[in-house]
Design a protein around this motif. Structure first.
Motif, short mmCIF file in Angstrom:
data_model
loop_
_atom_site.label_atom_id
_atom_site.label_comp_id
_atom_site.label_asym_id
_atom_site.label_seq_id
_atom_site.Cartn_x
_atom_site.Cartn_y
_atom_site.Cartn_z
N LYS A 175 0.79 -1.37 0.09
CA LYS A 175 -0.01 0.14 -0.12
C LYS A 175 0.93 1.25 0.07
CE LYS A 175 -0.88 0.61 4.87
NZ LYS A 175 -1.71 0.74 5.95
N THR A 176 0.34 2.34 -0.53
CA THR A 176 0.84 3.69 -0.57
C THR A 176 0.85 4.09 0.93
OG1 THR A 176 0.10 3.99 -2.75
CG2 THR A 176 0.40 5.93 -1.38
N HIS A 177 1.85 4.92 1.21
CA HIS A 177 2.04 5.63 2.54
C HIS A 177 2.24 7.03 2.27
CE1 HIS A 177 2.58 2.03 5.27
NE2 HIS A 177 3.02 1.44 4.11
N GLU A 178 1.49 7.96 3.11
CA GLU A 178 1.90 9.44 2.83
C GLU A 178 1.92 9.84 1.17
OE1 GLU A 178 5.57 10.16 4.94
OE2 GLU A 178 4.83 9.13 6.79
N HIS A 179 1.06 9.16 0.60
CA HIS A 179 1.09 9.46 -0.89
C HIS A 179 2.38 9.05 -1.59
CE1 HIS A 179 -2.66 11.47 0.11
NE2 HIS A 179 -1.93 12.46 0.98
#
Length: 142
Positions: free
Chosen positions: A78-82
């Motif tokens: 998953k993406t973290h902080e965009h």
């Protein structure tokens, strides 16, 4: 972890306890024990995590020492902080003890951006100063 302590542990030459390495099967993880090449009392654990619940291609690597988490690299996930994968979390003061996600592309010396489970494990080991010559790999089926 303090920056200096992190850097010393990261730079330390390391080797695995067993040169026969099991690659985690999809939806599982494997733990690989290691130690300092010249300081055997420095112990390390490498985790190859392929336990994606929502993403079947999840692939993450973690390095721990006796002093705690050091680095996590999310190859797929998953993406973290965009910041999409692949990205890195470094557990030192400079990087907010792993809270900050950093694109893996920023690390020009990272050896291979492959999402292949064997090639990416070798790249993770190389980046973290583990001896990789002579390693043999086998695929866990379950």
């Amino acid at each position: 972890m303090k920056d200096k302590e992190y850097q010393q542990l990261h730079d330390l030459p390391k080797e695995l306890d067993d040169y026969n390495v099991n690659i985690a099967a999809q939806f599982t993880q494997s733990k690989i024990q290691g130690h300092g090449k010249f300081t055997a009392n420095e112990k390390f654990i490498v985790i190859q995590n392929r336990k994606g619940h929502h993403r079947k291609d999840n692939l993450t690597y973690v390095l721990r020492s006796k002093k705690g988490l050091m680095i996590r690299i999310d190859i797929n996930g998953k993406t973290h902080e965009h910041i999409p994968t692949p990205h890195v979390h470094i557990f030192d003061e400079t990087h907010n003890n792993g809270i900050d996600a950093i694109p893996l592309s920023v690390f020009k010396n990272y050896p291979d951006l492959s999402d292949d489970a064997t090639r990416s494990l070798i790249a993770f080991l190389d980046y973290n100063n583990f001896e990789t010559q002579g390693l043999t790999f086998s695929q866990n089926l379950v």
